[in-house]
Every structure is written in structure tokens, then in C-alpha cells.
Design an enzyme around this catalytic site. Structure first.
Site, mmCIF file in Angstrom:
data_model
loop_
_atom_site.group_PDB
_atom_site.id
_atom_site.type_symbol
_atom_site.label_atom_id
_atom_site.label_comp_id
_atom_site.label_asym_id
_atom_site.label_seq_id
_atom_site.Cartn_x
_atom_site.Cartn_y
_atom_site.Cartn_z
ATOM 1 N N CYS A 2 -4.870 -3.072 3.556
ATOM 2 C CA CYS A 2 -5.232 -3.990 2.480
ATOM 3 C C CYS A 2 -6.732 -3.854 2.250
ATOM 4 O O CYS A 2 -7.435 -3.226 3.027
ATOM 5 C CB CYS A 2 -4.933 -5.427 2.885
ATOM 6 S SG CYS A 2 -3.225 -5.673 3.374
ATOM 7 N N TRP A 74 -1.288 -4.712 0.787
ATOM 8 C CA TRP A 74 -0.172 -3.800 1.022
ATOM 9 C C TRP A 74 0.691 -4.494 2.070
ATOM 10 O O TRP A 74 0.263 -4.695 3.207
ATOM 11 C CB TRP A 74 -0.662 -2.449 1.535
ATOM 12 C CG TRP A 74 0.435 -1.456 1.682
ATOM 13 C CD1 TRP A 74 1.119 -0.842 0.669
ATOM 14 C CD2 TRP A 74 0.994 -0.950 2.897
ATOM 15 N NE1 TRP A 74 2.071 0.003 1.185
ATOM 16 C CE2 TRP A 74 2.016 -0.028 2.555
ATOM 17 C CE3 TRP A 74 0.741 -1.170 4.252
ATOM 18 C CZ2 TRP A 74 2.779 0.652 3.494
ATOM 19 C CZ3 TRP A 74 1.490 -0.490 5.200
ATOM 20 C CH2 TRP A 74 2.494 0.409 4.813
ATOM 21 N N ASN A 100 -7.384 -8.025 6.679
ATOM 22 C CA ASN A 100 -6.827 -6.678 6.621
ATOM 23 C C ASN A 100 -6.489 -6.297 8.058
ATOM 24 O O ASN A 100 -7.348 -6.352 8.921
ATOM 25 C CB ASN A 100 -7.891 -5.718 6.051
ATOM 26 C CG ASN A 100 -7.518 -4.261 6.234
ATOM 27 O OD1 ASN A 100 -6.336 -3.911 6.190
ATOM 28 N ND2 ASN A 100 -8.501 -3.420 6.436
ATOM 29 N N GLY A 101 -5.232 -5.962 8.303
ATOM 30 C CA GLY A 101 -4.846 -5.572 9.665
ATOM 31 C C GLY A 101 -3.597 -6.294 10.102
ATOM 32 O O GLY A 101 -2.786 -6.710 9.263
ATOM 33 N N LYS A 506 4.032 15.580 -2.780
ATOM 34 C CA LYS A 506 3.349 15.071 -3.986
ATOM 35 C C LYS A 506 4.374 14.601 -5.006
ATOM 36 O O LYS A 506 4.235 13.546 -5.610
ATOM 37 C CB LYS A 506 2.465 16.146 -4.640
ATOM 38 C CG LYS A 506 1.198 16.527 -3.931
ATOM 39 C CD LYS A 506 0.123 15.468 -3.926
ATOM 40 C CE LYS A 506 0.278 14.507 -2.790
ATOM 41 N NZ LYS A 506 -0.470 14.668 -1.601
#
Ligand code: G6P
Length: 628
Positions: A2, A74, A100-101, A506
Site C-alpha cells: 500500500c 492493496w 502499509n504492511g 506481460k
């Protein structure tokens, strides 16, 4: 992963936070939110989905605050719904936190807090943090505890982070302390930006660079309090830490599309310059002596018996090319492992091993953990097992850079598209030069052969330009043909097998079309059963040891009615064999991957763009994954 941002200063916080988040959206885009403090109240706005949804909401709200925090997510714990979006607050709307984490012990903490009467409204691990902080603030206030060396909010955050287990970076604001932004870091990146009377924090520098290039990086176990009057840094133990800012040097750290429709397209077109920068960084300009200028110490290589490479995703594909180069040019046995697998099934230790961690972001949790584990295992053994760790990364300020003593930095500049393109090419360049360095030290190549390869590499930038120039429009037009395609096969062999894997990845990542990369010689052992007129088979064939064999493999696919696309030099044979030929310049096989890669990147890009998909921010992905 994130992205978190924070701001305290003299401008509108919400606009600054939104701009910062725009530069961090590559880290996740399931939801976004900001919280500010204004007139003694906490204001929080969050929205599911991309940042634009949040921006639209904010347009309808007046937010004149000068302090705030923001987050782009995320999803790890809890679905990508608004209720799980950050910032998270305590139930009295007093404290707001972005993280974040991962907080590994959040379940125990949650139970403890629930027993004390705290109610939870999200499924996230983060929500324990504002509750813990508010609980500690209450305790400190009711005990009339004097915190004479620091502010109560800083102290409450300090006590809170000491209770958290896991990897995290947090930013905290509280309505009672309207000029304080408290941040802390434990194994997740966090950088502080300093400008006159304004202070910023962010997971990554692009969020800060529009305002200042003077930064201080927090290390693990450090926290900071940002006020309009300055920054005070301390350890989780409460000791004051003195740090000096440094000025970031400018390179292609731009988050601007520069006229291209997508970042990915811009980044594909930056590759000639990236290779030029790699050449000027890694090769010496002196006409005498070794051409290699990696600056790696001799003792990293003394009596070396093998190389082990750890990586994930696209970096793993680059590592497979690296294995080919190191084995073929320097005659050194090399293995490549998925870091996520290696962590739980490491190879038996062999002495005199060079371990290379490859991660463009320098933050991929599995790669870092596998390297750390290897370091520990080797430190416990005798000297011949001593850890020799080398990192290859695009981010010299990343966690990887702190973990390993030696680095090869790829000078690709920031990559905003989630699908890696130019950083992959830069990783390949790093491996070419490392393999040549090893070959020179081990004397496995003559100076003439070394020179030949170096000269070949120096031609690559103009050859890339040639391929991009000749094929952009052709591939764009071709992409319409494959809009409805459901399965794609990519074949390659030898050094181009990893390129087939990368081409398939990809396409999967950004167009959501199922694609498989396969070694051409293995097609007959399975994938051939999939072939019919609906399945395109893209074959990479470059003159070398297996050229005719690869062309025969393509013939076998043609005999099963597959649509044949060739990435090969133009000659009579290839022009006749392939339904569509995407020609590349005739180069030695060992130098071909950077050129064969280009049509694959462009094909994936144009198919996704033609399908109207969000090329730069494909669903469910994040630029790097900082959780296991
Ligand atoms: C994520 C990204 C991939 C990337 C992989 C490894 O899955 O979506 O594009 O290749 O992480 O990232 P790293 O930063 O370690 O190279």
C-alpha cells in the site's frame, strides 16, 4: 503493498495528500482515503476503487486543514470495500491511522481491546492501532502521567508500536494534537520530506518530489514527530536520534506520462536510454584495462563455486537470463529460485556461494526474507560458508539496499506502470555486465571475445530504437486481431525461453488473456494438445545453436492450424513460415533477449489497450508485494 502519505504545513492538506497518493497509486488501488484535523475535529473521507473516486468525493467537501494523512490500498486483510479502506479510526473519532504492511499479532490485540469494550468496524489488521493509541492516551491522561520529554501522542504511538509484531509503516494524527503527525517504521519503507515550514512523509519518494528533494529516511525501529516547526526522530525505545537530511539526485524520477497514453508505453519507449545509462554506469570509459566498472570487491568472488539467485515475478525471469549468461560466459554453476519457495525449502548449503537477490523495488517481502534467512544460515557455519550477498535493484534507498552489503543499482528511473518493462531490461543489462565481470575474473573468455560482447551491447540502444520505430504501428494494428483471443502460447529456447515466459506474463497481467510461456522443444510434451486455429503461437527464433530446431517447433504448431507469429530476423525462411513476422535485427543469440522482448511488451500493451483495460493498474496486482 500500500502507499501512505502525510503532510503538515501551510498548504491545503487534502490537495497535497491527493497529489502524493497519485504518485503512489502504483502500490495499490483497491481503495483510497484521507483524514485531516481541522477546528479540533477529525475529518475522514474514503472511497472504494481508484483514487479518482476519492477525488470526486473530495470535490464536494470543503477541507481546509493543514495536516493530514492519506492511503492507497492493496487489499490484504479484508475485501476492497470502503469499510476496510484507510485511514482507520478509533470509535470516538479521535485518532486516525494509515498503515502499509501487516500486523501479525492483530488477532490477540483485537481480542484484548474487544474485552476492554472497543468495537471494530473493519476486517483489517490496522484497526487495532487507533484503538491501542486511544487506549494508551486515556491511560496516560487518567494516571496524570507526565511525559516531559515528548508529546503524549508521540509517547502513545511509541508504546503502541512496541506492541505490534510484523512489518509496518504507519502515520498517525489525533484531533487533540492538531499540529502533530507521528510516523513509525518497522520493515516497510518510509521517507520524510523537508521543505521550509512543510513536512511530508510517504512510502516512496515520488510522492514527495513535487515539493522537495530534501529527505530523511527512517530506518527500522525509528519513529518521528512532524510539526510545522520541524521533525524530531527517536527510536522505538524512546531514545532521541540525530539524523541529517540528504538531497535526492534527479534522474528519470518523473511521474509524468510525457504525452504517452499510458506509463507502460512511455516506459517501453524509455528503454534505449535506460540501456545507455546502464552502459555508462557499468562500463569503464578508459580504453585500457577491464571494461567493467561495477566496483564489486574481489573477496565477493574469491574461490567461488556457485551462484544462487532469489527473486519473484519478472525479476525471476531476468534471473533466468542471468543464469544463462553466468553459466555460458563465466562457466559458473547457477541456480535460480522463487524466493517464496526457497524460504520454506532451502537448498542444502554449499560453500563459496554468491547469493544474489533481485528485486526492482527492493521491497518484495519473500525476496528479502529468503535473503535474510540465507544470511543467518550461513553466518552460523564456518568461514567457507560465509554469506556473500549481492543485490540487484532499481531502488538504492530500498530495504534490500540495507540488507545486503553489495548492490548493483539499475539506473532505470522510477517505473510507474505496474507491469515491469524498462526495469526488466535494466536487470538484464546488470546480468550481462556481472557475467562479463565474472568471466574476466575467472578468465573464461578471451579479451577479444569480451570486447566483441561489449561492442554488441553498445549497439543495443539504437537497435531498440529501430525495433520500436518499425513495429509500433504494426503491432498496434495487429492487436485488434487478438482482442477476443482466450489463450496464447509463447515459445522460446535457450536464452530466449525466459523471454517467452516474460512475454506470457506481460499479456496475462495486463490483458487478462491466458498465456503460457514454454521452452519450444517441450511443446510436443503437452501444450501441443491445446493448439487449434484459435490459439496464436508466438515463437522467438534467433540464429544460433537451436535456430533450425525452433523453426521446426513452429512448423509443428503450424501443422495444427495455430496462428503463427514470429519474432525473428527477416529472411526467406521466416517470411515464409510465419503468418505474421515481427522482425528484429540480426544479432548474436546471446545478445538477442533485449530485442526479442520488445515486440512481446508492445503486443501485450496494445492488446490490453485495445481491449480498453487499465494498462497501468491491472486488477488485483500491485507493483511490489510487501507481504508474504
Ligand atoms: C509484483 C509485480 C511484478 C514484479 C514482482 C516482483 O508481483 O506485480 O511486476 O515482477 O512483484 O517485484 P520486485 O520488485 O521484487 O522485482
Amino acid at each position: 503493498m500500500c502507499g501512505i502519505v502525510g503532510y503538515v504545513g501551510i498548504q491545503s492538506a487534502s490537495e497535497t495528500l491527493l497529489e502524493g497518493l497519485r504518485h503512489l497509486e502504483y502500490r495499490g488501488y483497491d481503495s483510497a482515503g484521507i483524514a485531516t484535523v481541522w477546528e479540533g475535529e477529525l475529518h475522514c473521507v474514503r472511497a472504494k476503487g481508484k483514487l479518482n473516486n476519492l477525488r470526486e468525493k473530495l470535490e464536494r467537501i470543503e477541507m481546509p486543514a493543514r495536516i493530514g494523512i492519506g492511503h492507497t490500498r492493496w487489499a490484504t486483510h479484508g475485501k476492497p470495500e470502503e469499510c476496510n479502506a484507510h485511514p482507520h479510526r478509533d470509535q470516538t473519532n479521535r485518532v486516525a491511522v494509515v498503515q502499509n504492511g501487516i500486523i501479525e499479532n492483530y488477532r490477540e490485540l483485537k481480542q484484548e481491546l474487544q474485552a476492554k469494550g472497543y468495537t471494530f468496524v473493519s476486517e483489517t489488521d490496522t484497526e487495532v492501532i487507533p484503538h491501542l493509541i486511544t487506549n494508551l492516551l486515556d491511560q496516560m491522561q487518567s494516571a496524570n502521567e507526565l511525559v516531559d520529554y515528548t508529546s503524549p501522542l508521540t509517547e502513545a504511538v511509541r508504546r503502541t508500536v512496541n506492541r505490534l509484531e510484523g512489518a509496518f509503516a504507519i502515520a498517525v494524527i489525533c484531533k487533540e494534537y492538531p499540529d502533530e503527525l507521528v510516523v513509525a517504521r518497522q520493515q516497510a519503507p518510509l521517507v520524510i520530506g523537508l521543505a521550509g515550514g512543510e513536512y511530508f512523509c510517504a512510502s516512496d519518494v515520488p510522492a514527495i518530489l513535487p515539493y522537495t528533494n530534501t529527505v530523511v529516511k527512517l530506518e527500522n525501529g525509528e519513529m518521528a514527530t512532524l510539526t510545522p516547526l520541524g521533525v524530531a526522530i527517536s527510536s522505538f525505545a524512546g531514545d532521541r536520534i540525530i539524523k541529517y537530511p540528504h538531497v535526492l539526485k534527479g534522474n528519470r524520477m518523473t511521474a509524468d506520462k510525457q504525452g504517452f497514453r499510458h506509463y507502460m508505453l512511455k516506459e517501453i519507449h524509455e528503454q534505449p536510454d535506460v540501456v545507455r545509462d546502464c552502459l555508462s554506469t557499468y562500463l569503464s570509459s578508459q580504453s585500457k584495462g577491464s571494461p567493467i566498472a561495477l566496483g564489486l570487491p574481489d573477496d565477493l568472488f574469491t574461490d567461488l563455486q556457485q551462484v544462487q539467485i532469489l527473486a519473484c515475478g519478472t525479476s525471476w525471469h531476468a534471473s533466468l537470463v542471468g543464469k544463462y549468461l553466468i553459466e555460458q560466459l563465466a562457466s559458473l554453476p547457477t541456480t535460480v529460485h522463487y524466493a517464496s519457495e526457497y524460504r520454506y525449502a532451502p537448498s542444502p548449503l554449499l560453500p563459496q556461494t554468491l547469493m544474489i537477490g533481485v528485486t526492482q523495488s527492493g521491497e518484495t517481502a519473500d525476496t528479502l526474507a529468503a535473503l535474510e534467512m540465507e544470511h543467518k544460515r550461513r553466518t552460523q557455519r564456518s568461514t567457507e560458508f560465509r554469506p556473500r550477498l549481492l543485490g540487484i535493484t532499481n531502488r538504492p534507498e530500498s530495504t534490500l539496499a540495507q540488507l545486503v552489503p553489495h548492490l548493483i543499482v539499475t539506473p532505470a528511473g522510477i517505473e510507474m506502470g505496474v507491469a515491469a518493462t524498462k526495469t526488466f531490461t535494466a536487470q538484464l543489462m546488470a546480468f550481462y555486465i556481472l557475467a562479463l565481470d565474472l568471466a574476466a575474473r575467472r578468465q573464461t573468455l578471451t579479451p577479444e571475445r569480451m570486447e566483441e560482447i561489449v561492442v554488441g551491447l553498445r549497439h543495443i540502444p539504437t537497435q531498440i530504437e529501430q525495433v520500436l520505430y518499425q513495429q509500433s504501428t504494426v503491432i498496434e494494428e495487429l492487436s485488434h486481431r487478438f482482442q477476443e483471443t482466450q489463450d496464447f502460447i509463447f515459445l522460446g529456447r535457450g536464452i530466449n525461453f525466459p523471454i517467452a515466459l516474460e512475454g506470457a506474463l506481460k499479456l496475462k497481467e495486463i490483458s487478462y488473456i491466458h498465456a503460457e510461456g514454454y521452452p519450444a522443444g517441450e511443446m510436443k510434451h503437452g501444450p501441443i494438445a491445446l493448439l487449434d486455429a484459435k490459439v496464436p503461437v508466438l515463437t522467438i527464433a534467433t540464429p544460433g545453436a537451436v535456430y533450425d530446431k525452433v523453426l521446426s517447433n513452429a512448423q509443428e504448431a503450424k501443422a495444427r492450424d495455430a496462428q503463427l507469429i514470429g519474432v525473428a530476423p527477416q529472411d526467406e525462411q521466416t517470411a515464409e513460415l510465419f503468418d505474421v513476422l515481427l522482425p528484429i535485427p540480426k544479432v548474436e543469440e546471446i545478445l538477442s533477449p533485449i530485442l526479442t522482448l520488445l515486440p512481446l511488451q508492445m503486443l501485450a500493451y496494445h492488446i490490453a489497450a485495445t481491449r480498453g483495460l487499465d494498462v497501468d493498474q491491472p486488477r488485483n496486482l500491485a507493483k511490489s508485494v510487501t507481504v508474504e
